[in-house]
Motif scaffolding. Structure first.
Motif, PDB file in Angstrom:
ATOM      1  N   PRO A 152     -43.693 -32.215 -33.400  1.00  0.00           N
ATOM      2  CA  PRO A 152     -45.089 -32.694 -34.126  1.00  0.00           C
ATOM      3  C   PRO A 152     -45.377 -34.113 -33.036  1.00  0.00           C
ATOM      4  O   PRO A 152     -43.998 -34.825 -33.285  1.00  0.00           O
ATOM      5  N   CYS A 153     -46.435 -33.916 -32.802  1.00  0.00           N
ATOM      6  CA  CYS A 153     -47.061 -35.878 -33.140  1.00  0.00           C
ATOM      7  C   CYS A 153     -47.565 -36.899 -33.123  1.00  0.00           C
ATOM      8  O   CYS A 153     -47.665 -37.322 -33.452  1.00  0.00           O
ATOM      9  N   GLN A 154     -47.472 -36.091 -34.204  1.00  0.00           N
ATOM     10  CA  GLN A 154     -48.163 -37.460 -35.434  1.00  0.00           C
ATOM     11  C   GLN A 154     -47.618 -38.718 -34.885  1.00  0.00           C
ATOM     12  O   GLN A 154     -48.288 -39.481 -35.167  1.00  0.00           O
ATOM     13  N   PRO A 155     -46.480 -38.866 -34.654  1.00  0.00           N
ATOM     14  CA  PRO A 155     -45.409 -39.971 -35.228  1.00  0.00           C
ATOM     15  C   PRO A 155     -46.192 -40.663 -33.754  1.00  0.00           C
ATOM     16  O   PRO A 155     -45.838 -42.029 -33.680  1.00  0.00           O
ATOM     17  N   PHE A 156     -46.733 -40.583 -32.903  1.00  0.00           N
ATOM     18  CA  PHE A 156     -46.452 -41.001 -31.745  1.00  0.00           C
ATOM     19  C   PHE A 156     -48.386 -41.003 -31.037  1.00  0.00           C
ATOM     20  O   PHE A 156     -48.708 -41.821 -30.126  1.00  0.00           O
ATOM     21  N   SER A 157     -49.077 -40.160 -31.740  1.00  0.00           N
ATOM     22  CA  SER A 157     -50.824 -40.299 -31.463  1.00  0.00           C
ATOM     23  C   SER A 157     -51.411 -41.094 -31.905  1.00  0.00           C
ATOM     24  O   SER A 157     -51.042 -41.457 -32.737  1.00  0.00           O
ATOM     25  N   HIS A 158     -52.518 -41.092 -31.231  1.00  0.00           N
ATOM     26  CA  HIS A 158     -53.366 -42.181 -31.194  1.00  0.00           C
ATOM     27  C   HIS A 158     -54.005 -42.228 -33.300  1.00  0.00           C
ATOM     28  O   HIS A 158     -54.904 -43.093 -33.223  1.00  0.00           O
ATOM     29  N   GLY A 159     -54.475 -41.028 -33.259  1.00  0.00           N
ATOM     30  CA  GLY A 159     -55.606 -40.493 -33.559  1.00  0.00           C
ATOM     31  C   GLY A 159     -54.151 -40.167 -35.884  1.00  0.00           C
ATOM     32  O   GLY A 159     -54.067 -40.328 -36.465  1.00  0.00           O
ATOM     33  N   GLY A 160     -52.543 -41.134 -35.356  1.00  0.00           N
ATOM     34  CA  GLY A 160     -51.374 -41.364 -36.266  1.00  0.00           C
ATOM     35  C   GLY A 160     -51.343 -42.227 -36.602  1.00  0.00           C
ATOM     36  O   GLY A 160     -52.032 -43.067 -36.271  1.00  0.00           O
ATOM     37  N   SER A 161     -50.460 -43.194 -37.129  1.00  0.00           N
ATOM     38  CA  SER A 161     -50.271 -44.393 -37.242  1.00  0.00           C
ATOM     39  C   SER A 161     -49.036 -44.860 -36.361  1.00  0.00           C
ATOM     40  O   SER A 161     -48.715 -45.908 -36.063  1.00  0.00           O
ATOM     41  N   ARG A 162     -48.542 -44.161 -35.245  1.00  0.00           N
ATOM     42  CA  ARG A 162     -48.017 -44.822 -34.324  1.00  0.00           C
ATOM     43  C   ARG A 162     -46.511 -44.993 -34.712  1.00  0.00           C
ATOM     44  O   ARG A 162     -45.766 -46.167 -34.022  1.00  0.00           O
ATOM     45  N   ARG A 163     -45.951 -44.525 -35.765  1.00  0.00           N
ATOM     46  CA  ARG A 163     -44.679 -44.747 -36.028  1.00  0.00           C
ATOM     47  C   ARG A 163     -43.462 -44.298 -35.513  1.00  0.00           C
ATOM     48  O   ARG A 163     -42.311 -44.985 -36.182  1.00  0.00           O
ATOM     49  N   GLY A 164     -43.455 -43.730 -34.656  1.00  0.00           N
ATOM     50  CA  GLY A 164     -42.265 -43.577 -34.299  1.00  0.00           C
ATOM     51  C   GLY A 164     -41.455 -42.545 -34.919  1.00  0.00           C
ATOM     52  O   GLY A 164     -41.577 -42.057 -35.603  1.00  0.00           O
ATOM     53  N   ALA A 165     -40.238 -43.366 -34.844  1.00  0.00           N
ATOM     54  CA  ALA A 165     -38.891 -42.955 -35.666  1.00  0.00           C
ATOM     55  C   ALA A 165     -38.863 -42.898 -36.970  1.00  0.00           C
ATOM     56  O   ALA A 165     -38.178 -42.102 -37.611  1.00  0.00           O
ATOM     57  N   ALA A 166     -40.040 -44.097 -37.066  1.00  0.00           N
ATOM     58  CA  ALA A 166     -39.621 -44.007 -38.614  1.00  0.00           C
ATOM     59  C   ALA A 166     -40.993 -43.396 -39.329  1.00  0.00           C
ATOM     60  O   ALA A 166     -39.969 -43.360 -40.785  1.00  0.00           O
ATOM     61  N   ASP A 167     -41.454 -42.162 -38.817  1.00  0.00           N
ATOM     62  CA  ASP A 167     -42.282 -41.334 -39.598  1.00  0.00           C
ATOM     63  C   ASP A 167     -41.882 -40.024 -39.604  1.00  0.00           C
ATOM     64  O   ASP A 167     -40.257 -40.043 -38.938  1.00  0.00           O
ATOM     65  N   VAL A 168     -41.521 -39.774 -40.644  1.00  0.00           N
ATOM     66  CA  VAL A 168     -40.802 -38.696 -41.398  1.00  0.00           C
ATOM     67  C   VAL A 168     -41.500 -37.488 -40.892  1.00  0.00           C
ATOM     68  O   VAL A 168     -39.933 -36.149 -40.660  1.00  0.00           O
ATOM     69  N   GLY A 194     -49.416 -40.403 -25.694  1.00  0.00           N
ATOM     70  CA  GLY A 194     -49.169 -41.599 -26.434  1.00  0.00           C
ATOM     71  C   GLY A 194     -47.663 -41.815 -26.124  1.00  0.00           C
ATOM     72  O   GLY A 194     -46.873 -43.083 -26.626  1.00  0.00           O
ATOM     73  N   LEU A 195     -46.846 -40.594 -26.208  1.00  0.00           N
ATOM     74  CA  LEU A 195     -45.202 -40.833 -26.024  1.00  0.00           C
ATOM     75  C   LEU A 195     -44.911 -41.590 -24.987  1.00  0.00           C
ATOM     76  O   LEU A 195     -43.860 -42.105 -24.698  1.00  0.00           O
ATOM     77  N   ALA A 196     -45.180 -41.235 -23.690  1.00  0.00           N
ATOM     78  CA  ALA A 196     -45.126 -42.091 -22.614  1.00  0.00           C
ATOM     79  C   ALA A 196     -45.191 -43.081 -22.395  1.00  0.00           C
ATOM     80  O   ALA A 196     -45.712 -44.299 -20.765  1.00  0.00           O
ATOM     81  N   THR A 197     -46.584 -44.029 -23.703  1.00  0.00           N
ATOM     82  CA  THR A 197     -47.006 -44.861 -23.011  1.00  0.00           C
ATOM     83  C   THR A 197     -45.517 -46.397 -23.790  1.00  0.00           C
ATOM     84  O   THR A 197     -43.973 -45.893 -24.255  1.00  0.00           O
ATOM     85  N   LYS A 198     -45.685 -47.650 -22.914  1.00  0.00           N
ATOM     86  CA  LYS A 198     -44.913 -48.993 -23.064  1.00  0.00           C
ATOM     87  C   LYS A 198     -44.391 -48.694 -24.374  1.00  0.00           C
ATOM     88  O   LYS A 198     -43.018 -49.095 -25.085  1.00  0.00           O
ATOM     89  N   LYS A 199     -44.994 -48.593 -26.090  1.00  0.00           N
ATOM     90  CA  LYS A 199     -44.457 -48.736 -27.601  1.00  0.00           C
ATOM     91  C   LYS A 199     -43.434 -47.418 -27.220  1.00  0.00           C
ATOM     92  O   LYS A 199     -42.392 -48.356 -27.779  1.00  0.00           O
ATOM     93  N   PHE A 200     -43.283 -47.023 -26.560  1.00  0.00           N
ATOM     94  CA  PHE A 200     -42.115 -45.526 -26.578  1.00  0.00           C
ATOM     95  C   PHE A 200     -40.807 -46.208 -25.799  1.00  0.00           C
ATOM     96  O   PHE A 200     -39.960 -44.808 -26.316  1.00  0.00           O
ATOM     97  N   GLU A 201     -40.876 -47.331 -25.180  1.00  0.00           N
ATOM     98  CA  GLU A 201     -40.008 -46.060 -23.610  1.00  0.00           C
ATOM     99  C   GLU A 201     -38.914 -46.293 -24.544  1.00  0.00           C
ATOM    100  O   GLU A 201     -38.121 -45.725 -24.105  1.00  0.00           O
ATOM    101  N   ASP A 202     -38.478 -47.198 -25.157  1.00  0.00           N
ATOM    102  CA  ASP A 202     -36.960 -47.507 -25.616  1.00  0.00           C
ATOM    103  C   ASP A 202     -36.700 -46.560 -26.881  1.00  0.00           C
ATOM    104  O   ASP A 202     -35.346 -45.580 -26.423  1.00  0.00           O
ATOM    105  N   TYR A 203     -37.804 -45.865 -27.357  1.00  0.00           N
ATOM    106  CA  TYR A 203     -37.130 -44.890 -28.402  1.00  0.00           C
ATOM    107  C   TYR A 203     -37.480 -43.450 -27.412  1.00  0.00           C
ATOM    108  O   TYR A 203     -35.757 -42.778 -27.606  1.00  0.00           O
TER     109      TYR A 203
END
Ligand SMILES: C[S@@+](CC[C@H](N)C(=O)[O-])C[C@H]1O[C@@H](n2cnc3c(N)ncnc32)[C@H](O)[C@@H]1O
Length: 408
Positions: A152-168, A194-203
């Motif tokens: 699922p892409c919602q944890p990383f997409s601009h349409g979602g809240s982009r909470r990454g690992a914090a998203d269930v 969106g997963l390839a952006t700086k925000k998720f580099e560490d993730y």
């Protein structure tokens, strides 16, 4: 959180869902939306009774057959296991590229009906049986060449809240677990760019590269669906890993086979959305904006608009992307108020690269949920072929840039 949500975060919906955040609008605006929706419902009911507010449009015949973008290849002797199969975009791509289908897994019960109708011989695990969090993948060890999935892409997409690992709904760790347990020769993990952006580099580093690096050499690539003939702007990131060093060295990201540019440089031309759908020439055409899923946001929807920019592009194309109809006959009977062409599920399939015989027989928002969440099949095909080439089981695709490289 209700017990059922803990168990089934992906399928939870409505105001109880853990990712729900209501629209921040005033009561006056809310009432205006309600009235618009009621008026639209009434207009649709009149149209379905044959009392058209706007004259009917002819039903177009699409000019694009997505099967032509992914010619069926002979068996390459490789097997593929599909996780998060959804509408089957990646599954179609691997199938057309000559892989043997091992099994498909998805938590949505409707996926079984869809994939089994489309390909009766496929093994499909759906609903509780398809919940990847409950599967022990070790029995697949030594039995599957490639594991692929688009979690699922919602944890990383601009349409979602982009909470990454914090998203269930973050299921990337589950795909990684499947790869560690099944130990395929290669894997493909797809997601929004969106997963390839700086925000998720560490993730990305901690969740994908770290746990797999002892066994796999992994490359991150981004692909654009229009480069493979799909009449839609749709950029995606893919992580492609190989257990074998030579295969990893041989792997090359699929090169574009198509272009939207004026000079084609030997590439095939990607059709505009109007041309692909068989609509009359209005002196303007172009790629459709990214089609969003009917499950994006807090509520189910039958609109495929994902931003204000995309709404403008649809308007320029004179295509009405809201209130998508179940089929072309229903769409032609219910012309948009401004006379624009109303989309149907069949049209969204063309714009996403799904073949016309793919049986999306579901309520509109559910079919749009699967279509908008899917990997565009021709893009899946391109990556499936590139992986087979790296594994020494297929010939490279001949594109002008590949030919130039071989000649130099
Ligand atoms: C982005 S979509 C995948 C689209 C698919 N790869 C394609 O090409 O059409 C993500 C899918 O993951 C599924 N999913 C979410 N949680 C799951 C779980 N725990 N087990 C199995 N599938 C799950 C959803 O039902 C959804 O169909």
């Amino acid at each position: 959180m209700a017990e059922s949500l803990k168990e089934k975060p992906y399928t939870a919906r409505g105001t109880d869902a853990p990712w729900y955040s209501g629209w921040d609008i005033s009561d006056v605006e809310r009432e205006r939306f309600r009235q618009t929706s009621l008026a639209s419902g009434a207009a649709k009911a009149r149209a379905m009774r044959g009392e058209c507010d706007v004259p009917k449009l002819p039903i177009p015949t699409p000019r694009l057959d997505p099967y032509t973008l992914m010619p069926k290849l002979r068996s390459n002797g490789l097997s593929a296991l599909s996780l998060f199969s959804g509408g089957g975009g990646l599954d179609i791509g691997f199938d057309r590229a000559g892989y043997k289908h091992t099994a498909s897994y998805d938590i949505l019960p409707m996926v079984e009906g869809l994939l089994k109708t489309a390909r009766p011989r496929w093994k499909v695990f759906a609903g509780d049986a398809g919940d990847v969090t409950q599967i022990d993948w070790k029995p697949y060890r030594g039995k599957v060449d490639v594991v692929h999935g688009g979690p699922p892409c919602q944890p990383f997409s601009h349409g979602g809240s982009r909470r990454g690992a914090a998203d269930v709904r973050d299921m990337i760790p589950e795909l990684v677990r499947a790869v560690r347990e099944a130990r395929p020769r290669a894997f493909v993990c797809e997601n929004v760019s969106g997963l390839a952006t700086k925000k998720f580099e560490d993730y990305v580093q901690q969740t994908i590269f770290e746990p797999l690096k002892s066994r796999y050499r992994i490359q991150m690539i981004t692909l654009e669906a229009a480069d493979f003939g799909v009449p839609q702007r749709r950029k995606r990131v893919l992580f492609v890993g190989f257990a074998d060093k030579e295969a990893a060295d041989r792997f090359q990201a699929p090169r574009p086979t198509h272009t939207t540019g004026q000079t084609t440089d030997g590439l095939l031309r990607t059709m505009g959305a109007r041309e692909a759908l068989g609509l009359p020439d209005i002196g303007f055409d172009g790629l459709a904006p990214t089609i969003r899923s009917g499950w994006t946001g807090p509520r189910n929807t039958t609109s495929v608009v994902n931003s204000a920019t995309s709404a403008n592009t649809w308007a320029q194309l004179r295509i009405w992307p809201n209130g998508v109809a179940a089929n072309r006959v229903a769409a032609s009977a219910f012309v948009a108020k401004n006379g624009d062409f109303r989309l149907s599920i069949e049209d969204c399939m063309v714009l996403q690269g799904f073949p016309a015989d793919w049986p999306f027989e579901a309520p509109v928002y559910k079919a749009l949920g699967l279509i908008g969440n899917s990997v565009s099949p021709p893009m899946g095909y391109a990556v499936a072929r590139a992986v087979a080439v790296a594994l020494g089981k297929s010939k490279p695709i001949s594109t002008p840039s590949a030919k130039r490289e071989r000649a130099s």
